[in-house]
Design a protein around this motif. Structure first.
Motif, mmCIF file in Angstrom:
data_model
loop_
_atom_site.group_PDB
_atom_site.id
_atom_site.type_symbol
_atom_site.label_atom_id
_atom_site.label_comp_id
_atom_site.label_asym_id
_atom_site.label_seq_id
_atom_site.Cartn_x
_atom_site.Cartn_y
_atom_site.Cartn_z
ATOM 1 N N ARG A 291 0.580 -1.288 -0.170
ATOM 2 C CA ARG A 291 -0.151 0.431 -0.188
ATOM 3 C C ARG A 291 0.982 1.494 -0.336
ATOM 4 N N GLN B 153 -6.965 4.167 7.813
ATOM 5 C CA GLN B 153 -5.862 2.974 7.453
ATOM 6 C C GLN B 153 -5.021 2.489 8.782
ATOM 7 N N VAL C 165 -3.264 6.746 7.145
ATOM 8 C CA VAL C 165 -2.417 5.302 8.143
ATOM 9 C C VAL C 165 -1.206 6.557 9.011
#
Length: 348
Positions: free
Chosen positions: A16, A57, A273
């Motif tokens: 990712r 995330q 994230v």
């Protein structure tokens, strides 16, 4: 001994990370912290926090056992903000595949929880980067190479080792949404102390104040050739935009518009994230008294911006001033250090 990063084997960055857009700019994560979390979640109420927290995330960045409840209850906190940067097409792509942390900001919130200092670490700082399995044997390198070798986990370990600071949280910004975010707050006003010319679009911003939409803010924050000081000018521009974003988000006009506030919160949440153990509610509570006017910015002092190394031209951090700054952070007296060591905008 550095605390906050336990010994462990670092694995290559998850896919990712490589899928993130390579936007060379900073501010999204900091906006979330000082603007959205300070004013946004506190204003709309914690009952709605799950609407946004579920969009963030999470990754295992700092490792198990690093969350210190005592520090979150009463001590100063140190949060690492990273902005990823794809190296595709750049000259040293073969040597350093993948992405780098083009922007590295260490945010120190004082024990009183009423002020914060944002410390920008030059991306080319020549430091010791710990080993990362087969990807990197460890040793001196540019600090932003840590992200390429071991993702946010190795970047965090490198910063902790450099500064001697325990890290209480890590946020990584996906800059693909920065234009939407600036546009969501209906633009920002940035005041420049010098003229900046875009090498990408040809746009020019003379010294003075400018109203910027998302596209223009993106363009400005990417520049390092048409700005005094090169990369250090870009760092300074990033700091200016971050402050402008925080001021805009905490403006009454935004906080009293549920639709606009929801759009900003959603855009920010979907662009981050964060470390697995970072509690966003705790973070909002910690930062609720921090206002844009109580946030100060500083860049880690350096002595040589063109240090020649096996990794290419790098930045040598000042052997006296940089450790003094890190000591001030560890002892929660960085405000006094900044006052005693004022920094000026970069010059040509």
């Amino acid at each position: 001994m550095v605390t906050g990063i336990p010994g462990r084997t670092v694995t290559p960055a998850p896919s990712r990370w490589r899928a993130m857009a390579g936007w060379k700019k900073a501010g999204l994560a900091l906006l979330l912290m000082f603007g959205v979390l300070c004013a946004g979640l506190v204003t709309v109420g914690f009952g709605l926090k799950h609407r946004y927290e579920s969009r963030v995330q999470r990754e295992d960045i700092l490792g198990e056992g690093t969350h210190d409840d005592r520090r979150w209850e009463s001590g100063p906190l140190n949060l690492l903000l990273l902005g990823s940067d794809s190296r595709d097409g750049e000259p040293d792509q073969a040597l350093y595949p993948g992405q780098r942390s083009d922007t590295i900001m260490l945010v120190h919130v004082n024990a009183a929880r009423e002020a914060a200092t944002v410390v920008s670490i030059p991306r080319d700082s020549y430091v010791d980067v710990p080993a990362a399995g087969q990807a990197w044997a460890g040793g001196p390198n540019k600090i932003n190479a840590a992200f390429a070798f071991g993702g946010a986990a190795l970047a965090a370990e490198t910063v902790a080792k450099l500064t001697g600071l325990p890290l209480d949280g890590v946020l990584v910004a996906n800059f693909a949404a920065v234009r939407k975010l600036v546009d969501a707050v209906e633009g920002i006003n940035v005041c420049l102390p010098y003229t900046v010319k875009s090498s990408d679009t040809g746009a020019t911003w003379p010294a003075g104040c400018h109203d910027l939409d998302g596209k223009a803010a993106d363009d400005l924050m990417r520049q390092r050739h048409g700005v005094p000081g090169g990369d250090f000018g870009r760092i300074y521009d990033q700091q200016l935009v971050v402050r402008a974003l925080a001021e805009r988000v905490t403006a009454t006009s935004l906080l009293t518009s549920p639709t606009r506030l929801d759009r900003v919160l959603t855009t920010a949440a979907e662009s981050l994230v964060v470390d697995r153990d970072l509690n966003l509610t705790d973070l909002a509570l910690v930062l609720r008294k921090v206002k844009p006017e109580t946030v100060q910015f500083v860049t880690v002092p350096f002595s040589d911006p063109n240090l020649q190394t096996p990794a290419g031209s790098a930045v040598r951090l000042d052997e006296a001033q940089a450790p003094a700054l890190f000591a001030a952070l560890r002892e929660d007296r960085v405000a006094q250090w900044v006052a005693a060591n004022p920094q000026s905008p970069p010059a040509n």
